[in-house]
Design an enzyme around this catalytic site. Structure first.
Site, PDB file in Angstrom:
ATOM      1  N   GLU A 239       0.755  -1.217   0.002  1.00  0.00           N
ATOM      2  CA  GLU A 239      -0.017  -0.148   0.225  1.00  0.00           C
ATOM      3  C   GLU A 239       0.983   1.175  -0.038  1.00  0.00           C
ATOM      4  OE1 GLU A 239      -3.516   2.382   2.413  1.00  0.00           O
ATOM      5  OE2 GLU A 239      -2.837   0.310   3.227  1.00  0.00           O
ATOM      6  N   LYS A 371      -6.482 -14.375  17.472  1.00  0.00           N
ATOM      7  CA  LYS A 371      -6.738 -14.040  16.053  1.00  0.00           C
ATOM      8  C   LYS A 371      -8.337 -13.572  15.776  1.00  0.00           C
ATOM      9  CE  LYS A 371      -2.736 -16.817  14.709  1.00  0.00           C
ATOM     10  NZ  LYS A 371      -2.245 -17.835  14.035  1.00  0.00           N
ATOM     11  N   ASP A 447       3.108 -13.389  13.075  1.00  0.00           N
ATOM     12  CA  ASP A 447       1.989 -14.192  12.607  1.00  0.00           C
ATOM     13  C   ASP A 447       1.117 -12.967  12.100  1.00  0.00           C
ATOM     14  OD1 ASP A 447      -0.229 -15.280  11.844  1.00  0.00           O
ATOM     15  OD2 ASP A 447       0.134 -16.819  13.640  1.00  0.00           O
ATOM     16  N   HIS A 545      -2.530  10.273  -1.483  1.00  0.00           N
ATOM     17  CA  HIS A 545      -3.004   9.002  -1.968  1.00  0.00           C
ATOM     18  C   HIS A 545      -2.783   9.047  -3.439  1.00  0.00           C
ATOM     19  CE1 HIS A 545      -4.025   5.849   1.071  1.00  0.00           C
ATOM     20  NE2 HIS A 545      -3.608   6.818   1.797  1.00  0.00           N
TER      21      HIS A 545
END
Ligand code: ADP
Length: 560
Positions: A239, A371, A447, A545
């Site tokens: 990104e 998670k 992770d 952006h």
């Protein structure tokens, strides 16, 4: 020795260093020219068509005047040479892509024809007999023996998952699996690299049935001035803007004297669920676990399977006849899921002797909670709980961020606090903590799925020093990181940890490296929050952006 270190000046990003990287193999002739691409293309197009027009006019005159065509003047010779040169350029630029797409289309059509007319068997035969077509879809395996194994995998005689074990050669196993996959799916994996990766390093640890690896660019932001030390932070992301924005945040923090961080708590959790014949029996175990005089017995059981896992406590929650027990322990420099699970198994084995009517339903009953967004992590913490703060000076806000204290404080209140409250946020009282957390997680072998709770963050902003300066802080209760185990030992991830000075296990104080990594994550989030909030406040968000995060390629051509 302190694990922290000051990276030398050489580690800092130099402004515009000439690249020594080799030219990519797919480089075109135009790449070598020191001119913008559209300019060289326009130049050669004009040259090609104008000399072609000129030559046609000359040849028409010759035919009219009965002059032999092979008698050429000096200007005609120059025109012919220009025509050839511009033709070669245009062919090099547009022709290669065209020829490749033409061949790919031809081979796909060939497959469709074969499937329609002659069935699967012929497809296999064509694969081995006609490399001229097949090679454009799949690179050939290196030997006849491999070719046979590919065939057996395609026919499911050899299970794909068993290749590493049966061949004893990880790279060869990956090549064969990849080849078989392409034949089965008739989809090319071109673009997914095979070479340049140590497949042995992930065996039985990081990934099963590999067919290649995905490349993610790593950018660097920094220096982050945190607790008096400087860090260059690696961030893996696709990104645009994220690295640049964090870097700007670091710049503002540096110019204001740096950030300060504290680890509030350090404990990984695992919560099994057990069932009893009655709620009162479940409560009996809860009271046993809650009783401080039983702690040492539990800790002795828990701690016996690891030198690093040390039980901190057990938190219980009753749901009728069922008991959820949330065990928390320190895990040294490991993120700790394996360690805590082993410790929990030891305690469960002990408890089963004491409570024979206890039925163990699951080693994990989601009270952990791993998670998944859960209030327990937001309130109690999981992994490392960190707080990081800085006072950003008025002139820095003006110069670096083009905004001011009052605007930022108001924006933070309405967006990160009130806005998140009306959205019913759970740990999401921030602007974009997860952008920074996931980029650092991927770069350093954490992770990435634990980004869910590791990105829990409340960003606070307040006017200080008579309203002139800005106090900004991020509080993050569940940063789950390790510097040993899991993906951290892989070559590229390990290099990124090394850049931060936190690679592997701390020799002096177990856990010091992983705690420092958590502080760096919090410091980077602080920078990211500051920069993005300032961009929103000053109306730069959309502009930046458009500049850094918008593809200039025609994405409509990318098919599925
Ligand atoms: P996790 O629990 O995060 O999944 P692993 O159990 O896979 O991590 O890896 C941790 C391993 O590293 C354990 O075998 C542990 O004994 C070893 N180790 C060596 N030094 C340390 C340390 N300083 N902190 C934590 N673990 C360590």
């Amino acid at each position: 020795m302190d694990v922290r270190r000051r990276p030398s000046k050489a580690l800092r990003p130099a402004p515009k260093e000439p690249s020594s990287a080799p030219e990519p193999t797919g480089a075109k002739a135009s790449d070598a020219l020191p001119l913008p691409l559209y300019f060289t293309n326009a130049l050669f197009f004009t040259l090609f068509f104008s000399v072609a027009y000129y030559l046609l006019l000359q040849w028409r005159d010759k035919i009219r005047n009965s002059v032999p065509l092979h008698v050429v003047t000096f200007s005609e010779l120059a025109a012919i040479l220009s025509l050839i040169a511009s033709f070669i350029y245009l062919l090099g630029f547009f022709g290669i892509d065209f020829v490749q797409s033409f061949i790919a289309r031809a081979s796909n059509e060939a497959w469709d024809l074969i499937d329609e007319e002659e069935g699967e068997d012929h497809r296999h035969r064509l694969m081995s007999c006609s490399p001229s077509i097949a090679d454009h879809i799949i690179p050939a395996v290196s030997s006849a023996e491999d070719e046979e194994i590919v065939d057996l995998v395609v026919k499911e005689t050899i299970p794909s998952y068993a290749l590493e074990e049966q061949l004893g050669d990880c790279k060869r196993a990956v090549r064969i699996r990849r080849e078989a996959l392409q034949r089965i799916t008739r989809r090319s994996l071109q673009g997914l690299p095979l070479d340049g990766f140590d497949y042995g390093s992930i065996l039985k640890q990081c990934c099963e049935m590999p067919v290649g690896y995905v490349q993610i660019p790593v950018g660097i932001a920094g220096p982050l001035l945190l607790d008096g030390f400087e860090y260059i932070v690696p961030m893996a992301t696709t990104e645009g803007c994220i690295v640049a924005s964090t870097n700007r945040g670091f710049k503002g923090i540096y110019a204001s004297g740096g950030a300060t961080s504290t680890i509030l708590r350090d404990g990984m959790t695992r919560a099994p669920v057990v069932r009893f014949p009655s709620a009162s029996r479940a409560c009996h175990l809860k009271f046993f676990l809650d009783n401080p005089s039983n702690f040492q017995t539990l800790a002795d059981e828990f701690n016996k399977s690891s030198n690093f896992a040390r039980l901190q406590g057990v938190q219980c929650s009753i749901a009728g006849k069922n008991l959820h027990m949330r065990f928390s322990c320190t895990t040294g420099d490991a993120m700790g899921m394996n360690m805590v699970s082993k410790g929990v198994e030891n305690v469960l084995a002990y408890l089963r002797n004491e409570y024979p009517d206890m039925d163990i339903i699951s080693i994990s009953g989601n009270f952990c909670s791993d998670k998944k967004p859960a209030a327990i992590n937001w309130i109690e913490g999981r992994g490392k709980s960190a707080v990081c703060e800085a006072v950003i000076k008025e002139e820095v806000l003006k110069k670096v961020f083009r905004t001011n204290v009052a605007t930022l404080v108001e924006l933070n209140m309405l967006k990160n606090l009130a806005g998140s409250a009306v959205a019913g946020a759970l740990g999401g009282f921030n602007a974009h903590a997860s952008n920074i957390v996931s980029a650092i997680f991927i770069a350093t072998g954490q992770d990435p799925a634990q980004n869910v709770e590791s990105s829990h963050c409340i960003t606070m902003m307040e006017a200080v020093n008579d309203g002139k300066d800005l106090h900004i802080s991020v509080t993050m209760p569940s940063i789950e990181v390790g510097t040993i185990g899991g993906g951290t030992q892989l070559a590229s991830q390990s290099a990124c940890l090394d850049l931060l000075g936190v690679k592997g296990a701390s020799k002096e104080v177990p856990g010091a490296n992983s705690r420092l990594l958590a502080k760096i994550v919090a410091g980077s989030v602080l920078a990211g929050e500051l920069s993005l909030m300032a961009a929103i406040a000053s109306g730069q968000l959309v502009q930046s952006h458009m500049k850094y995060n918008r593809s200039t390629k025609d994405v409509s051509k990318v098919g599925s």
